[in-house]
Scaffold this motif. Structure first.
Motif, short mmCIF file in Angstrom:
data_model
loop_
_atom_site.label_atom_id
_atom_site.label_comp_id
_atom_site.label_asym_id
_atom_site.label_seq_id
_atom_site.Cartn_x
_atom_site.Cartn_y
_atom_site.Cartn_z
N VAL A 1 17.48 55.79 -12.20
CA VAL A 1 18.48 54.83 -11.69
C VAL A 1 18.42 53.52 -12.46
CG1 VAL A 1 19.21 53.51 -9.67
CG2 VAL A 1 18.43 55.88 -9.40
N ILE A 2 17.21 53.00 -12.66
CA ILE A 2 17.05 51.69 -13.32
C ILE A 2 17.54 51.74 -14.76
CG2 ILE A 2 15.36 50.00 -14.12
CD1 ILE A 2 13.68 50.73 -11.65
N VAL A 3 17.04 52.70 -15.53
CA VAL A 3 17.43 52.77 -16.94
C VAL A 3 18.88 53.21 -17.08
CG1 VAL A 3 16.84 53.76 -19.18
CG2 VAL A 3 15.03 53.26 -17.54
N GLY A 4 19.35 54.06 -16.16
CA GLY A 4 20.76 54.44 -16.18
C GLY A 4 21.67 53.25 -16.00
N PHE A 5 21.29 52.34 -15.10
CA PHE A 5 22.09 51.12 -14.89
C PHE A 5 22.06 50.24 -16.14
CE2 PHE A 5 22.35 46.66 -13.40
CZ PHE A 5 23.65 46.69 -12.90
N ILE A 6 20.90 50.13 -16.78
CA ILE A 6 20.82 49.36 -18.02
C ILE A 6 21.71 49.99 -19.09
CG2 ILE A 6 19.28 48.64 -19.90
CD1 ILE A 6 17.04 48.47 -17.82
N GLU B 1 26.72 50.04 -22.41
CA GLU B 1 27.98 50.69 -22.79
C GLU B 1 29.17 49.78 -22.49
OE1 GLU B 1 31.54 53.02 -22.90
OE2 GLU B 1 30.75 51.94 -21.14
N LYS B 2 29.17 49.15 -21.33
CA LYS B 2 30.30 48.31 -20.93
C LYS B 2 30.40 47.06 -21.79
CE LYS B 2 32.62 50.15 -17.55
NZ LYS B 2 34.07 50.47 -17.75
N VAL B 3 29.26 46.44 -22.08
CA VAL B 3 29.27 45.16 -22.79
C VAL B 3 29.46 45.35 -24.29
CG1 VAL B 3 27.88 43.13 -23.37
CG2 VAL B 3 27.86 44.03 -21.03
N LEU B 4 28.89 46.41 -24.86
CA LEU B 4 28.84 46.52 -26.31
C LEU B 4 29.52 47.78 -26.86
CD1 LEU B 4 27.70 45.26 -28.93
CD2 LEU B 4 25.62 46.61 -28.55
N ILE B 5 29.13 48.94 -26.38
CA ILE B 5 29.57 50.20 -26.99
C ILE B 5 31.04 50.49 -26.75
CG2 ILE B 5 29.06 52.66 -27.21
CD1 ILE B 5 26.82 50.83 -28.09
N ALA C 1 43.74 64.39 -22.50
CA ALA C 1 43.10 64.17 -21.20
C ALA C 1 43.71 62.97 -20.48
CB ALA C 1 41.59 63.97 -21.39
N ALA C 2 44.05 61.92 -21.24
CA ALA C 2 44.66 60.74 -20.64
C ALA C 2 46.02 61.06 -20.03
CB ALA C 2 44.79 59.64 -21.68
N SER C 3 46.74 62.00 -20.64
CA SER C 3 48.06 62.38 -20.10
C SER C 3 47.94 63.06 -18.74
CB SER C 3 48.78 63.29 -21.09
OG SER C 3 48.14 64.55 -21.19
N PHE C 4 46.75 63.58 -18.42
CA PHE C 4 46.51 64.18 -17.12
C PHE C 4 45.85 63.20 -16.15
CE2 PHE C 4 47.05 67.93 -19.72
CZ PHE C 4 47.70 68.81 -18.88
N GLY C 5 45.79 61.94 -16.53
CA GLY C 5 45.26 60.91 -15.65
C GLY C 5 43.76 60.74 -15.68
N ILE C 6 43.11 61.26 -16.71
CA ILE C 6 41.66 61.12 -16.82
C ILE C 6 41.34 59.83 -17.57
CG2 ILE C 6 39.56 62.15 -17.76
CD1 ILE C 6 40.87 64.87 -17.51
N ASN C 7 40.54 58.99 -16.95
CA ASN C 7 40.16 57.71 -17.54
C ASN C 7 38.98 57.93 -18.48
OD1 ASN C 7 39.19 55.11 -18.10
ND2 ASN C 7 39.84 54.33 -16.11
N SER C 8 39.26 57.98 -19.77
CA SER C 8 38.21 58.28 -20.74
C SER C 8 37.15 57.18 -20.79
CB SER C 8 38.81 58.49 -22.13
OG SER C 8 39.50 57.33 -22.57
N SER C 9 37.55 55.93 -20.60
CA SER C 9 36.58 54.83 -20.62
C SER C 9 35.55 54.98 -19.50
CB SER C 9 37.30 53.49 -20.48
OG SER C 9 38.17 53.27 -21.56
N SER D 1 31.48 55.69 -19.87
CA SER D 1 30.50 54.81 -19.23
C SER D 1 29.52 55.60 -18.37
CB SER D 1 31.22 53.76 -18.38
OG SER D 1 32.06 52.95 -19.16
N ILE D 2 30.06 56.50 -17.55
CA ILE D 2 29.19 57.29 -16.67
C ILE D 2 28.29 58.21 -17.48
CG2 ILE D 2 29.16 59.02 -14.84
CD1 ILE D 2 31.78 57.83 -13.82
N THR D 3 28.86 58.82 -18.52
CA THR D 3 28.07 59.73 -19.35
C THR D 3 26.95 58.98 -20.07
OG1 THR D 3 30.01 61.12 -19.70
CG2 THR D 3 28.16 61.45 -21.18
#
Length: 291
Positions: free
Chosen positions: A72-77, A82-86, A180-188, A192-194
């Motif tokens: 959980v801890i390292v996953g959050f980091i 990913e959000k800030v840089l990647i 995938a985006a045309s089917f409503g999948i949010n790739s961003s 991030s989750i992956t």
């Protein structure tokens, strides 16, 4: 060469392969899904080890509780990285490589400033520090535990990516992000989750490796090279990484049994280089169809 020696070598090969796979699993998920070469993967492993150390010394938590909490801890980091840089560097592989390398240096020096360079130690239950004598072979209980955790991680990862709606979305984004985006999948959001899941798996690896060896700010470097080799030799996907880790572990165990561990590691690296010379796409090319 008796049956006990052969059995010991096979068990050692399985345990080595499990260590390789634990280190490589999160890297394979991130690379296989987003095509990001995460140079900070070793430092995420290191953060998992230090997280376990802190939870034990400050909070007094048992080792078995620290393992999932490290995820959980390292996953959050990883999610924050990913959000800030990647997130702004996708489809720019050289930029992501340099950016994650910079993150690795920041994490390493930050941990050195906070905790110092002296070694730390992760405590494990006493029963994991024993051996099981089966007559023909002596089995380390901790190595058996690592193999068990590795199996759980592989099964959980396989189920998540191949038996859930989230896994379908991940594979859709991997194959063709625009479709995938045309089917409503949010790739961003998928990326991030992956990335967070891959980082969390690195945190679990850090908990295990911290218990196997001493905890240092530079400890991730010794694992990340082998992790990259497993992912590249396997082709970048989950199944390929499993096959590469298992095969490499058995080869290294066989050479170590005949010669020594240093010579065995050298020969394994040479064989992987030769293999990639003739099959650069790896055992199972998972990223060939990414668009």
């Amino acid at each position: 060469m008796d049956i006990g020696s052969i059995t010991s070598a096979v068990f050692l090969g399985l345990s080595i392969g499990s260590v390789f796979l634990v280190a490589a699993l999160g890297l394979a998920i991130i690379y296989g899904t987003a095509g990001v070469i995460n140079m900070a993967h070793g430092e995420l492993i290191m953060l998992g080890a230090y997280s376990t150390f802190m939870m034990q010394t400050v909070l007094g938590l048992p080792f078995f509780i620290c393992i999932p909490l490290s995820f959980v801890i390292v996953g959050f980091i990883g999610y924050l990285i990913e959000k800030v840089l990647i997130s702004s560097l996708y489809n720019r592989p050289l930029d992501t490589l340099l950016a994650t390398w910079g993150v690795s240096l920041v994490l390493m020096q930050g941990v050195r400033i906070i905790f110092g360079s002296d070694p730390k130690y992760v405590e494990v239950p006493s029963f994991l520090s024993t051996n099981i004598d089966l007559g023909i072979v002596n089995l380390s209980t901790f190595r058996l535990f690592v193999m068990f955790i590795c199996l759980i991680m592989v099964l959980a990862t396989w189920y998540l990516f191949y038996r859930t709606t989230f896994g379908i979305k991940v594979r859709a984004v991997t194959q063709n992000k625009d479709m995938a985006a045309s089917f409503g999948i949010n790739s961003s959001r998928i990326y991030s989750i992956t990335f967070a899941i891959g980082a969390g798996l690195a945190g679990v690896a850090g908990s295990l490796f911290g218990a196997m060896n001493i905890v240092l700010p530079t400890m991730g470097t010794s694992y990340v090279v082998e992790a990259f080799l497993m992912v590249v030799a396997g082709g970048g996907g989950l199944l390929g990484s499993i096959l590469a880790s298992a095969l490499t572990g058995q080869i290294q165990s066989a050479f170590a049994f005949i010669y020594n561990d240093t010579y065995a590691r050298f020969l394994v690296f040479v064989l992987i280089v030769i293999f990639l010379r003739f099959r650069p796409q790896g055992m199972i090319s998972a990223g060939a169809n990414r668009r």
